[in-house]
Design a protein around this motif. Sequence first.
Motif, PDB file in Angstrom:
ATOM      1  N   ARG A 235      -2.424-103.101 -44.542  1.00  0.00           N
ATOM      2  CA  ARG A 235      -2.294-102.309 -45.762  1.00  0.00           C
ATOM      3  C   ARG A 235      -0.924-102.571 -46.378  1.00  0.00           C
ATOM      4  NH1 ARG A 235      -5.328 -98.071 -42.650  1.00  0.00           N
ATOM      5  NH2 ARG A 235      -7.351 -97.881 -43.681  1.00  0.00           N
ATOM      6  N   LEU A 236      -0.894-102.756 -47.696  1.00  0.00           N
ATOM      7  CA  LEU A 236       0.338-103.097 -48.397  1.00  0.00           C
ATOM      8  C   LEU A 236       0.914-101.869 -49.097  1.00  0.00           C
ATOM      9  CD1 LEU A 236      -0.921-105.933 -47.908  1.00  0.00           C
ATOM     10  CD2 LEU A 236       0.063-106.623 -50.101  1.00  0.00           C
ATOM     11  N   VAL A 237       2.200-101.638 -48.868  1.00  0.00           N
ATOM     12  CA  VAL A 237       2.912-100.517 -49.469  1.00  0.00           C
ATOM     13  C   VAL A 237       4.030-101.070 -50.346  1.00  0.00           C
ATOM     14  CG1 VAL A 237       4.242 -98.421 -49.037  1.00  0.00           C
ATOM     15  CG2 VAL A 237       2.445 -99.105 -47.437  1.00  0.00           C
ATOM     16  N   LEU A 238       4.084-100.621 -51.590  1.00  0.00           N
ATOM     17  CA  LEU A 238       5.151-101.011 -52.507  1.00  0.00           C
ATOM     18  C   LEU A 238       6.105 -99.842 -52.672  1.00  0.00           C
ATOM     19  CD1 LEU A 238       6.260-103.099 -54.623  1.00  0.00           C
ATOM     20  CD2 LEU A 238       4.941-101.810 -56.316  1.00  0.00           C
ATOM     21  N   ALA A 271      -0.694 -98.373 -51.309  1.00  0.00           N
ATOM     22  CA  ALA A 271       0.116 -97.218 -51.682  1.00  0.00           C
ATOM     23  C   ALA A 271       1.347 -97.685 -52.436  1.00  0.00           C
ATOM     24  CB  ALA A 271       0.518 -96.404 -50.454  1.00  0.00           C
ATOM     25  N   VAL A 272       1.788 -96.872 -53.374  1.00  0.00           N
ATOM     26  CA  VAL A 272       3.025 -97.106 -54.116  1.00  0.00           C
ATOM     27  C   VAL A 272       3.891 -95.868 -53.934  1.00  0.00           C
ATOM     28  CG1 VAL A 272       4.084 -97.447 -56.386  1.00  0.00           C
ATOM     29  CG2 VAL A 272       1.933 -98.608 -55.820  1.00  0.00           C
ATOM     30  N   ILE A 273       5.074 -96.043 -53.344  1.00  0.00           N
ATOM     31  CA  ILE A 273       5.990 -94.936 -53.095  1.00  0.00           C
ATOM     32  C   ILE A 273       7.051 -94.903 -54.189  1.00  0.00           C
ATOM     33  CG2 ILE A 273       7.727 -93.983 -51.536  1.00  0.00           C
ATOM     34  CD1 ILE A 273       6.205 -95.219 -49.209  1.00  0.00           C
ATOM     35  N   ARG A 288      -1.395 -97.597 -63.297  1.00  0.00           N
ATOM     36  CA  ARG A 288      -1.080 -98.972 -62.879  1.00  0.00           C
ATOM     37  C   ARG A 288      -1.338 -99.137 -61.389  1.00  0.00           C
ATOM     38  NH1 ARG A 288       0.569 -98.125 -67.649  1.00  0.00           N
ATOM     39  NH2 ARG A 288       1.786 -99.658 -68.840  1.00  0.00           N
ATOM     40  N   ALA A 289      -0.923 -98.146 -60.595  1.00  0.00           N
ATOM     41  CA  ALA A 289      -1.122 -98.219 -59.139  1.00  0.00           C
ATOM     42  C   ALA A 289      -2.609 -98.268 -58.805  1.00  0.00           C
ATOM     43  CB  ALA A 289      -0.455 -97.029 -58.458  1.00  0.00           C
ATOM     44  N   ALA A 294      -4.195 -98.964 -55.394  1.00  0.00           N
ATOM     45  CA  ALA A 294      -3.278 -98.109 -54.629  1.00  0.00           C
ATOM     46  C   ALA A 294      -3.289 -96.673 -55.128  1.00  0.00           C
ATOM     47  CB  ALA A 294      -1.861 -98.665 -54.710  1.00  0.00           C
ATOM     48  N   ARG A 295      -2.825 -95.795 -54.254  1.00  0.00           N
ATOM     49  CA  ARG A 295      -2.555 -94.436 -54.692  1.00  0.00           C
ATOM     50  C   ARG A 295      -1.044 -94.257 -54.800  1.00  0.00           C
ATOM     51  NH1 ARG A 295      -3.095 -90.336 -49.651  1.00  0.00           N
ATOM     52  NH2 ARG A 295      -2.561 -91.740 -47.955  1.00  0.00           N
ATOM     53  N   LEU A 296      -0.648 -93.437 -55.741  1.00  0.00           N
ATOM     54  CA  LEU A 296       0.770 -93.186 -55.972  1.00  0.00           C
ATOM     55  C   LEU A 296       1.227 -92.031 -55.089  1.00  0.00           C
ATOM     56  CD1 LEU A 296       3.363 -93.706 -57.616  1.00  0.00           C
ATOM     57  CD2 LEU A 296       2.489 -92.072 -59.315  1.00  0.00           C
ATOM     58  N   VAL A 297       2.315 -92.260 -54.355  1.00  0.00           N
ATOM     59  CA  VAL A 297       2.880 -91.247 -53.462  1.00  0.00           C
ATOM     60  C   VAL A 297       4.283 -90.925 -53.969  1.00  0.00           C
ATOM     61  CG1 VAL A 297       3.560 -90.705 -51.101  1.00  0.00           C
ATOM     62  CG2 VAL A 297       1.540 -92.131 -51.516  1.00  0.00           C
ATOM     63  N   ILE A 298       4.469 -89.737 -54.499  1.00  0.00           N
ATOM     64  CA  ILE A 298       5.765 -89.324 -55.028  1.00  0.00           C
ATOM     65  C   ILE A 298       6.463 -88.448 -53.999  1.00  0.00           C
ATOM     66  CG2 ILE A 298       6.958 -88.032 -56.841  1.00  0.00           C
ATOM     67  CD1 ILE A 298       5.842 -90.655 -57.804  1.00  0.00           C
TER      68      ILE A 298
END
Length: 330
Positions: A235-238, A271-273, A288-289, A294-298
């Motif tokens: 799984r790729l996390v940005l 996921a995008v952090i 965009r995510a 991806a899901r956006l994780v704030i």
Amino acid sequence: MSGGVSGRREPGGARPPHRLGPAVVALGGGHGLSASLTALRHVTERITAVVTVADDGGSSGRLRAELGVLPPGDLRMALAALCDDSEWGRTWRDVLQHRFTSAGDLDRHAVGNLLIVALWELLGDTVEGLDWVGRLLGARGRVLPMAAVPLQIEADVTDADGTRVVRGQSSVATAPGVIGQVRLEPADPPASPEAVAAVESADWVVLGPGSWYTSVIPHLLVPGLRDALERTTARLVLVLNLSPEGETAGMDAAAHLDVLRDHCPGLRLHAVIGDAAGVEDLDAVRARAEAMGARLVIRPVGRGDGTPRHDALRLAAAFHDVVDGFVAGP
């Protein structure tokens, strides 16, 4: 992240001990990669750093030009970030990071850069030399170059006078104007086989934070590494930057994701952090995510003093939240 996350097995079929955690590959360069590695050390002991090799400034640039070697600076910084948390490890980390001040040729050279290049010359093997430095530091992980040859970054930069081609990482990073397409020279560089293997066998891959055009995107321009990122089961996390910097001045978080997609349309994220302080338009960034899978994780991942630097413990907590979320499901 916890050891229970990974279903992968070590060679021979044995499941790795719970305490080791999942296999994580972090891609980047410079201070951004160091931030990821420092956070990941709170999460897992199975870390591999895959580092850019396009630096052409400072001590690294001088050694690269004089000796024809990979620029060692970003590799050195990654090794220092993974050093053992003991007097031995911290002392050797400080030795590696020490820079000479003199009126001669040693001025501003980092001791670690000289040590790494010396091992490369003695051993004749880039990866083996880095592994030896890692053992000296008691490094909690492994550091690999993303490509087997030194790279040159080339970018189209537009300003009031039109569009021009800028060459060299240090020049691209400081060029006035808006950066467009980024390329590498050579255009089809050989990926480090060890880096490709690490991505293919990882549980998680972390991309960013860091200088977007000169530390993050170059990994997507090495064909062998890009292909590995597109086919891996990891799984790729940005991790987004906390604020625009030099080469991305004026770009919001959504534009950062647009640039990433433009340079690698086949890349799928999980996921995008981001930090609320650095994400101006949550709906735009979320859209965009999601378009990239991806899901956006704030989460609050910046330092408490307000400087645009990631806090290691807060970023580690965000990584935990991402993995726990995937384990638990939606």
